[in-house]
Design an enzyme around this catalytic site. Structure first.
Site, PDB file in Angstrom:
ATOM      1  N   GLY A 141      -2.814  -4.130  -4.632  1.00  0.00           N
ATOM      2  CA  GLY A 141      -3.729  -3.045  -4.308  1.00  0.00           C
ATOM      3  C   GLY A 141      -3.361  -1.755  -5.021  1.00  0.00           C
ATOM      4  CB  CYS A 142      -3.637   1.763  -3.906  1.00  0.00           C
ATOM      5  SG  CYS A 142      -5.397   1.796  -3.479  1.00  0.00           S
ATOM      6  CB  ALA A 143       1.455  -0.281  -4.289  1.00  0.00           C
ATOM      7  N   GLY A 144      -0.255  -1.251  -7.143  1.00  0.00           N
ATOM      8  CA  GLY A 144      -0.048  -2.145  -8.271  1.00  0.00           C
ATOM      9  C   GLY A 144       0.297  -1.472  -9.577  1.00  0.00           C
ATOM     10  CG  LEU A 346       1.705   5.448   0.047  1.00  0.00           C
ATOM     11  CD1 LEU A 346       1.024   6.471   0.946  1.00  0.00           C
ATOM     12  CD2 LEU A 346       2.975   4.923   0.696  1.00  0.00           C
TER      13      LEU A 346
END
Length: 361
Positions: A141-144, A346
């Site tokens: 997700g956004c942490a990728g 995050l």
């Protein structure tokens, strides 16, 4: 510079279809206004999100019809492939390299499913060798973007690592859902855009100054990384999968959770990376939304308005999940990084991911 892995190029790309926020808000009003109790209150997010424009792989009207798994997957594969070819070739050209010079490809994406994976699909257009090592990564997700950069750096650092190409692509607009009469879906409709980023990394020479392995210019050096996974937080962020596709999970607790817990996680990540927050001149973060950016500023005592690159990227491109933080890094590199900086994001899990950087001397 400290020893580490050199970032020798960074490129970004977005699709051609502009999604102007005011126009998206009008379309959402027509679709949801009479079907959702209290929609007018929820619709304020289109103004408070801090976004003026985003980009999608399809024109706005395409999203105003019901779409199932088949259509969404076809759109993901086509749109992501086009973006990846563009951004990969840009990053390689900036590094003065060709596709055949790439030894390892790390591909990060969580907004669609493709088998064969996307890096295999673009191989002919980019010119990868038949023996290129492929590492597709899903679910971050956004942490990728940050975790992918850390992974690519670790792969470049091993003796046989060679040249590593990190590719990040997210087609977030495919999560727009006409059937989901939920606050989370309205927030997603107000936030999400599509985009891709690519980085070329190589192991740095010890004692190098201003030049990386093979004499390539150095944008920055990756000096460390770390992650933090909070227990019992699976329901904070993620995808809900059904017959039509992905449906977003956004818990309303994200901003207060960040304010309460982010500082300790960031300090732990910096400790893993062999430094501390006081030694870092600039923290760059994934701008998940205006409230999240404010929460990070408060949590890390950064000062109101200090995350200016983050707000600019959010305004101009929206939340492109994993790719967004690399757009922020691109802006920061153009403006000039301090000697020590860090990326922070995050994502689902619920997790925090960080990478420390040193600017070229």
């Amino acid at each position: 510079m400290t020893n580490g892995v050199d970032l020798i190029s960074l490129a970004t790309a977005v699709p051609q279809h502009a999604l102007v926020q005011a126009e998206v808000a009008d379309a959402a009003q027509a679709v949801f206004g009479r079907r959702m109790h209290g929609y007018d209150r929820l619709a304020r997010v289109f103004e408070s999100a801090g976004i003026e424009c985003r980009y999608g792989i399809r024109p706005k009207d395409w999203y105003l019809e019901e779409r199932g798994w088949h259509e969404r997957t076809a759109a993901y594969t086509a749109g992501a492939t086009d973006l990846l070819v563009t951004v990969a070739n840009r990053a390689l050209a900036k590094a003065g390299l060709a596709g055949a010079d790439v030894d390892t490809v790390v591909l990060v994406s969580s907004t669609g499913i493709a088998t064969p994976s996307l890096e295999a699909r673009i191989a002919p257009s980019v010119g990868f060798r038949p023996d290129v090592r492929r590492v597709p990564v899903f679910g971050l997700g956004c942490a990728g973007g940050v975790t992918g950069l850390a992974l690519a750096s670790r792969l470049a650092a091993v003796p046989a690592g060679g040249t590593v190409l990190l590719l990040v692509v997210e087609i977030c607009t495919l999560a727009f859902r006409l059937d989901q009469l939920t606050k989370a879906n309205i927030v997603a409709t107000a936030l999400f855009g599509d985009g891709a980023a690519a980085c070329v990394l190589r192991a740095g020479d010890k004692g190098a100054s201003g030049g990386g392995s093979g004499g390539h210019p150095v944008l920055a050096r990756v000096t460390g990384s770390g992650e933090h996974l909070w227990p019992n937080t699976l329901d904070i962020m993620g995808w809900r999968v059904d017959d039509q596709g992905f449906g977003v999970i956004f818990d309303r607790s994200i901003p207060p959770f960040v304010e309460e817990h982010a500082a300790a996680a960031v300090d732990a990540i910096f400790s893993q990376a062999g430094t501390d927050r006081g030694a870092v001149g600039r923290i760059l973060c994934h701008p998940g939304g205006a409230k999240v950016v404010e929460s990070i500023e408060h949590a890390l005592a950064l000062g109101a308005g200090s995350l200016d690159h983050e707000r600019t990227v959010l305004r101009d491109f929206g939340n492109m999940s994993a790719a967004t933080v690399l757009f922020v890094l691109e802006r920061a590199l153009q403006a000039g990084l301090p000697h020590r900086s860090a990326l922070f994001a995050l994502g689902p899990g619920f997790t925090a991911s960080g990478v420390t950087l040193a600017g070229p001397q």
